[in-house]
Enzyme design. Sequence first.
Site, mmCIF file in Angstrom:
data_model
loop_
_atom_site.group_PDB
_atom_site.id
_atom_site.type_symbol
_atom_site.label_atom_id
_atom_site.label_comp_id
_atom_site.label_asym_id
_atom_site.label_seq_id
_atom_site.Cartn_x
_atom_site.Cartn_y
_atom_site.Cartn_z
ATOM 1 N NE ARG A 123 -2.963 1.027 3.397
ATOM 2 C CZ ARG A 123 -3.814 0.825 4.404
ATOM 3 N NH1 ARG A 123 -4.952 0.203 4.182
ATOM 4 N NH2 ARG A 123 -3.526 1.210 5.621
ATOM 5 C CE LYS B 173 10.582 0.623 11.860
ATOM 6 N NZ LYS B 173 10.227 -0.788 12.258
ATOM 7 N N PRO B 174 10.343 -2.434 8.083
ATOM 8 C CG PRO B 174 10.937 -4.654 7.605
ATOM 9 C CD PRO B 174 11.421 -3.233 7.453
ATOM 10 N N GLY C 106 0.870 2.737 12.194
ATOM 11 C CA GLY C 106 1.156 2.230 13.532
ATOM 12 C C GLY C 106 0.336 2.975 14.567
ATOM 13 C CD GLU D 262 -3.979 2.957 9.058
ATOM 14 O OE1 GLU D 262 -4.600 3.131 10.147
ATOM 15 O OE2 GLU D 262 -3.521 1.874 8.701
ATOM 16 C CG LEU D 263 -1.527 7.904 13.227
ATOM 17 C CD1 LEU D 263 -1.489 9.243 13.945
ATOM 18 C CD2 LEU D 263 -0.149 7.253 13.221
ATOM 19 N NE ARG E 11 -9.394 -7.661 6.598
ATOM 20 C CZ ARG E 11 -8.984 -6.499 6.108
ATOM 21 N NH1 ARG E 11 -9.414 -5.377 6.633
ATOM 22 N NH2 ARG E 11 -8.146 -6.474 5.097
ATOM 23 C CB CYS F 282 -6.021 0.373 12.700
ATOM 24 S SG CYS F 282 -5.865 0.273 10.903
ATOM 25 C CD GLU G 240 -6.328 0.348 17.620
ATOM 26 O OE1 GLU G 240 -6.655 0.139 16.446
ATOM 27 O OE2 GLU G 240 -5.328 1.038 17.940
ATOM 28 C CB SER H 84 -9.634 -2.702 3.601
ATOM 29 O OG SER H 84 -9.468 -2.276 4.944
#
Length: 489
Positions: free
Chosen positions: A170, A185-186, A239, A261-262, A289, A295, A392, A452
Amino acid sequence: MTTAERETKVVDRVAKRLLIGGEWCDARSGEAFKVEDPSTGAVLCEVADASAEDARAALEAAHGAQAGWARWAPRERGEVLRRAFESLMARQEDLALLMTLEMGKPLAESRAEVAYAAEFFRWFAEEAVRIGGGYAVAPDGRSRFLVTRQPVGPALLITPWNFPMAMGTRKIGPAIAAGCAMVLKPAHQTPLSALALAEILMDAGLPEGVLNVLPTTDPGGVTEPLLADGRIRKLSFTGSTAVGRALLAQSAPQVLRTSMELGGNAPFLVFADADLDAAVEGAMLAKMRNIGEACTAANRFYVQAEVAEEFARRLGERMGALTLGRGSATGVDVGPLIDAKARAKVQGLVDDAVGRGAKVLVGGGPAEGRGYFYRPTVLADVPGDSELSRTEIFGPVAPVIVFDTEDEAVASANDTEFGLVAYVFTRDIGRALRVSEALETGMVGLNQGVVSNPAAPFGGVKQSGLGREGGSVGIDEFLETKYVAIGGL
């Protein structure tokens, strides 16, 4: 070939090193870290552990590749993505197993993620040749306006562990389509999917230095010097909100373009006129899922009083019938959480709710045995002041909270600093439109539990993020607009 032999073969096939300037290399420190199977706690392999020195080398490679890469024809960039799409789909089974081994989700979900990830490459292969511009006459007729789009420059991409391949594509997809070199950086929990993805892109013809990959157990030590350097011109992060805030602060001195994208705290609203069968089915998708580690996962189930008891009963039956187990085994519905810390957090949230009066309909605790399994859980009579309603969950727990009026439901849904996605189930078209417009979220699932889609803009408002990924606007995050005023006519 036995299952164990196939698992070993799939892991062995992947490079366990850093990718810098087109070369696979060990960390300059010589350090490596262990990658764990969360379903057993066993070590799958060791991967090179990048340091700040490796980060500087990766940035040097990306910066060196940027100018030449930006000159590639859009069609040629798109063809790289198209070939990578085809390779991902050809290797779907092996990539799905690899993802299941390092992350834990059942194979069926991993297969779906590989297909979802591949679609970002196919989508942005098509978007690469649609980067627009413009030419216009100035209002006074004395000059002309030429508007063009150019790559923003080298980009730092930071991806999470919960969707280790889809979050990579993405970000990588639009960066390639736009002509940006990258440092990726994964997450250290799931580096293998990212490394496999890098191999696929290199085989698809991506030039050396355009993509550099830095697995590391020291994310701050690797990313801080990159953000401070000045040659990185774009940061894209997925993250937690807490980490996102820190990265925004580090990006401010260089005035970096940022996409964030938090976190999320998604409300799931069920009105009395809803189709309960559809609502329960949607709830299963929105909650379970990715084992609830998403998130976009439904976090707070607000159900109108007239149907609350029946909805909770049906949801409890569905959740209680799910089979836990190692994701690579046959017939498994729910895999483990990512690690012991994640499981302890979920248990703490459940304990807090029960301590405040919530009733456990099903589940309520960890499963016995090896791995980080947590039983699918439904809680009824959850008080609004519980931690579950504010935090969360990131796990397979569904708290049901009763409401009476539409206004009350909307107010409760919006009573959070987050605003990523909400879900609404109703058969009243007027209510559907009113509530969808009133919800303070970037996305709404109306009578469906999954939002999504690579062809749609993904992102949130408030403290759930900045910018959008996917859709026709996803490539904009990696492009600058340049205006040229033409005189002397």
